[in-house]
Design an enzyme around this catalytic site. Structure first.
Site, short mmCIF file in Angstrom:
data_model
loop_
_atom_site.label_atom_id
_atom_site.label_comp_id
_atom_site.label_asym_id
_atom_site.label_seq_id
_atom_site.Cartn_x
_atom_site.Cartn_y
_atom_site.Cartn_z
N HIS A 1 -1.60 2.74 -10.12
CA HIS A 1 -2.31 1.80 -9.26
C HIS A 1 -3.62 2.43 -8.80
O HIS A 1 -3.61 3.47 -8.14
CB HIS A 1 -1.47 1.43 -8.05
CG HIS A 1 -0.39 0.43 -8.34
ND1 HIS A 1 0.26 -0.28 -7.36
CD2 HIS A 1 0.14 0.01 -9.51
CE1 HIS A 1 1.15 -1.08 -7.91
NE2 HIS A 1 1.09 -0.93 -9.22
N TYR B 1 -0.68 -6.00 0.76
CA TYR B 1 -0.35 -5.86 2.16
C TYR B 1 -0.90 -7.09 2.88
O TYR B 1 -2.11 -7.33 2.85
CB TYR B 1 -0.98 -4.60 2.75
CG TYR B 1 -0.36 -3.31 2.29
CD1 TYR B 1 0.65 -2.71 3.03
CD2 TYR B 1 -0.77 -2.68 1.11
CE1 TYR B 1 1.23 -1.51 2.63
CE2 TYR B 1 -0.19 -1.49 0.68
CZ TYR B 1 0.81 -0.91 1.45
OH TYR B 1 1.39 0.27 1.04
N PRO C 1 7.11 2.92 6.97
CA PRO C 1 6.88 2.88 5.52
C PRO C 1 5.56 2.25 5.11
O PRO C 1 5.23 2.28 3.92
CB PRO C 1 8.06 2.05 5.01
CG PRO C 1 8.45 1.19 6.17
CD PRO C 1 8.19 2.02 7.39
N LYS D 1 4.20 7.11 3.06
CA LYS D 1 4.06 8.55 3.28
C LYS D 1 5.36 9.32 3.42
O LYS D 1 5.35 10.55 3.46
CB LYS D 1 3.20 8.79 4.54
CG LYS D 1 1.77 8.35 4.39
CD LYS D 1 1.05 9.16 3.35
CE LYS D 1 -0.28 8.56 2.96
NZ LYS D 1 -0.48 8.51 1.53
N TYR E 1 -4.57 7.13 1.73
CA TYR E 1 -3.52 6.47 0.96
C TYR E 1 -3.14 7.27 -0.28
O TYR E 1 -1.95 7.43 -0.58
CB TYR E 1 -3.95 5.05 0.57
CG TYR E 1 -2.78 4.17 0.15
CD1 TYR E 1 -2.18 3.31 1.07
CD2 TYR E 1 -2.26 4.21 -1.13
CE1 TYR E 1 -1.10 2.52 0.71
CE2 TYR E 1 -1.18 3.42 -1.50
CZ TYR E 1 -0.61 2.58 -0.59
OH TYR E 1 0.46 1.80 -0.94
#
Length: 389
Positions: A72, A200, A292, A296, A384
């Site tokens: 990704h 998200y 979550p 991480k 990220y």
């Protein structure tokens, strides 16, 4: 029995540490409270930072990961019916990989078994003794027999409810915690993902996440009340609510199906300090937990393993105690940054019960700033994909 490093916990962090130590000829034994099948049956996160992948490479267990993982290079942030993309590749030159934690654990078990690594399952009454001295040992029961293992060091990789953290006296450790006033209802379904990258979503009805394990296995979440139970939600009710929280473009093409796993996870931020006491070292959930949202949990456990492995390697190869003496300091410096990112990302996207109209306007302004500001996207992308060790 005796070993150089006794690892408590047969999850991915304990197995990865054991495998890395084996590459340097350092002996270890892994104790696991459950069975191997039980550990492999746990459904967990699946987004891996490059640092984690590098550790798997170093441990010699990454062949299947590289063959099957989904790369990704960005993610979508949705607000009601609109969305924008944060391009990890553009901002950092680094992607993340989607590869289930269960598969990571399976690869590590296969490697330890192939190497003849010592692993003891179904352990009960595990007790750590004399951790503050140079001669720690652990007692436990398995198959009705009392056992003792002496070691140079003990690595506590046994999770939040394990014995390792509790072994450190309250006079020594300090705990920091934030409990979030909601949970995540998640389902796993044998359906194709609605999008090739994670989505998200922030909506007036609450947060949602569209994720995946592979091209035929999807993982979806919606923010829910802490008083909810999985059985309160039928599959039909879940799918209907998910569709309300993601942009119409994606809800129109969402493929639904029977759930093969359904659970509710509470969200918390937690850190204990220090992460070492004498010759006992804490790794992963034994020392810290993150919500979550930022993916991480497994990755911070991996960074702990990195610092501990380097410290132990230096001790056995060079006779240096510098790495083990500074383990807690080094690990916590990165842990707190991961905690910050996970807290920020969670507060950015979720609805909180006590939010005022002003709070909601600030939340929306923060998302708009992320949408339009290159530096803000760069900071998000750097966090990220994973800060350097």
């Amino acid at each position: 029995m005796r070993t150089q490093v006794l690892v408590i916990g047969g999850g991915p962090s304990g197995l990865l540490l054991s495998q890395l130590l084996a590459t340097q000829g350092i002996d270890s034994i892994v104790l696991e409270r459950r069975t191997k099948d039980y550990v492999l049956g746990r459904i967990r996160a699946g987004v891996l930072e490059q640092g984690f992948v590098d550790l798997m490479d170093q441990a010699g267990v990454s062949a299947r990961l590289h063959a099957e993982a989904i790369e990704h290079s960005g993610t979508l942030i949705a607000v009601e019916d609109d969305y924008f993309r944060v391009d990890f590749q553009h901002h950092t030159g680094t992607p993340v990989l989607v590869y289930g934690q269960t598969e990571v654990t399976r690869d590590l078990y296969d490697a330890r078994e192939a190497a003849g690594g010592a692993m003891i399952f179904n352990t009960e009454n595990v007790t750590i003794h004399d951790a503050e001295t140079d001669t720690p040992y652990v007692t436990f029961t398995t198959d009705g027999q009392d056992q003792r293992i002496d070691a140079d060091f003990v690595a506590g990789c046994d999770g939040f409810h394990g014995v390792s953290r509790q072994t450190i006296p309250l006079s020594v450790r300090r705990e920091y915690e934030k409990i979030y006033p909601f949970g995540w209802l998640g389902i796993l379904s044998e359906t194709p993902p609605v999008h090739h990258e994670l989505i998200y979503a922030s909506s007036h009805r609450g947060f949602a996440l569209c994720s995946m394990r592979n091209e035929a296995l999807s993982r979806y979440y919606i923010q829910c009340s802490l008083s909810d139970h999985p059985e309160d939600w039928t599959d039909a009710a879940f799918w209907a609510e998910l569709k309300r929280r993601i942009p119409k473009e994606f809800s129109d093409r969402l493929v639904t199906g029977p759930s093969i796993e359904k659970s509710i996870a509470p969200l918390r931020s937690f850190v204990t300090e220090p992460m070492q006491w004498g010759r006992l070292f804490l790794c992963g959930d034994a020392a810290h937990i993150v919500p979550p949202t930022g993916a991480k949990g497994l990755n911070t456990a991996a960074s702990d393993v990195h610092y501990l492995f380097q410290g132990l390697k230096g001790y056995y190869q060079d006779g240096s105690e510098a790495g083990i003496d500074t383990y807690s300091q080094n690990a916590l410096a990165r842990v707190w940054k991961a905690e910050r990112f996970s807290w920020w990302f969670s507060t950015l996207l979720h609805r909180f019960p006590d939010q005022s109209e002003f709070d909601l306007k600030m939340q929306r302004a923060e998302i708009d700033f992320l949408r339009t500001n290159e530096a803000a996207q760069n900071a998000m992308a750097e966090n990220y994909v994973g800060l350097p060790y």
